[in-house]
Design an enzyme around this catalytic site. Structure first.
Site, short mmCIF file in Angstrom:
data_model
loop_
_atom_site.label_atom_id
_atom_site.label_comp_id
_atom_site.label_asym_id
_atom_site.label_seq_id
_atom_site.Cartn_x
_atom_site.Cartn_y
_atom_site.Cartn_z
CG ASP A 17 -2.04 0.98 1.16
OD1 ASP A 17 -2.26 1.53 0.06
OD2 ASP A 17 -2.71 1.19 2.17
CD GLU A 92 -8.78 5.98 -5.21
OE1 GLU A 92 -9.70 6.48 -4.55
OE2 GLU A 92 -7.85 5.34 -4.68
CE LYS A 128 -7.48 1.93 -4.40
NZ LYS A 128 -6.41 2.33 -3.45
CB THR A 152 -11.08 2.15 -2.87
OG1 THR A 152 -10.24 2.50 -1.77
CG2 THR A 152 -11.57 3.40 -3.57
CG PHE A 174 -10.38 2.01 3.76
CD1 PHE A 174 -10.35 1.15 2.68
CD2 PHE A 174 -9.85 3.28 3.60
CE1 PHE A 174 -9.79 1.55 1.46
CE2 PHE A 174 -9.30 3.69 2.40
CZ PHE A 174 -9.28 2.82 1.32
#
Length: 317
Positions: A17, A92, A128, A152, A174
């Site tokens: 990440d 993303e 994403k 996400t 998350f």
């Protein structure tokens, strides 16, 4: 003894990440994921100035828009990451498109086309998308066209069910941000077992495995190694360089906690539609607030990147 990181790899695909390629080379994850905040952070590091510089020169020569240049910066980072990791790289879509299905679909296709120009096939990329209702509908369309999506900013079962129904390739709950909300609200103290973020992922995992949902569960946004250890066996986990390092130095015994053969009790199956999604999300204060906060944070950092690009383009003119 082998490290906990190596033990984890036996059950879980480890994803890095970060936009920092040196840390990725050090820990050898299978996949890598970025977001606007990580790209902004990496773009400010001298080691990656060349990736930003190339995009500025390219944009200046072509009279490209600021948005086209920021996209190119993301593609520059993503293309480099595909040379390091054997699996997928997540890129993303702009956070300010989070409630625009058509905009997300168009941007996703544009990113895939840009990767193709670099010789990077769509099979190496995950797009994403924010786990809004509009994001889910964009994923439904993109998946039908063979473009795999990473949903996400997921904080709730409602988002997970909708993503699964859309046949999204992957969902990123998350964990740490869920914990943050509950701590701020006065909850705790929490152990890894009682951590609300951990419990959320376990619930989603049980739902998917019980009802045959093929969407990959990838826990994200960890605050400590205890959360990661409590989810050992999850399909994928995306982990920061700092926590990857901590796991690589810990030679204790790691116990598998999630197993598709024994997923644990699952919530009742939900027939999801837009009305049900919006109501379930509305009834979950934490998920509603964290989804909104997450979109704003990513949009803020994307705007900072755009401002930097605009200044650089003006100087190059």
């Amino acid at each position: 003894m082998t490290s906990k990181l190596e033990q984890l790899r036996a059950w879980t695909t480890v994803v890095s990440d970060t936009g920092d390629m040196e840390s990725i080379r050090a820990f050898k994850p299978t996949d890598a994921t970025t977001n606007p905040s990580l790209i902004l952070k990496a773009a400010e590091m001298p080691a990656y100035a060349r990736l930003v510089d190339e995009a500025i020169v390219w944009g200046s020569k072509r009279g490209a828009s600021v948005g086209e240049v920021t996209d190119r910066i993301a593609i520059n980072f993503g293309s480099e990451l595909t040379k390091i990791v054997p699996g997928r790289v997540s890129t993303e879509v702009d956070a300010d498109l989070s409630f625009d299905t058509e905009g997300m679909v168009a941007k996703a296709k544009s990113l895939i086309a840009a990767y193709k120009e670099r010789g990077v096939g769509h099979e190496h990329i995950l797009i994403k998308l924010a786990s809004t209702w509009e994001g889910v509908q964009a994923a439904r369309r993109l998946q039908a066209e063979g473009i795999d999506c990473n949903m996400t900013l997921a904080f709730s079962l409602a988002q997970a069910i909708a993503a699964g129904d859309a046949k999204a390739f992957l969902l990123s709950p998350f964990v740490g941000r869920i914990l943050d909300w509950h701590v701020k609200a006065g909850g705790g103290p929490y152990t890894p077992e009682t951590d609300p973020g951990v419990q959320s992922v376990r619930t989603i995992y049980a739902y998917y495995k019980t009802y045959g949902v093929k969407t990959v569960v990838m826990g994200a946004s960890f605050r400590n190694t205890g959360e990661i250890e409590a989810l050992a066996g999850c399909d994928r986990l995306t982990i920061s360089p700092q926590l990857l390092e901590a796991l690589s130095k810990d030679e204790g015994v790691l116990t598998r906690r999630l197993d598709p053969a024994h997923p644990g009790p699952a919530p009742a199956k939900v027939a999801m539609d837009e009305k049900t999604f919006r109501w379930m999300l509305n009834e979950d204060q934490m998920a509603t607030e964290k989804l909104s906060d997450g979109i704003r944070l990513f949009a803020h950092d994307l705007e900072k990147l755009r401002s930097m690009v605009q200044q650089r383009l003006a100087k190059a003119a």
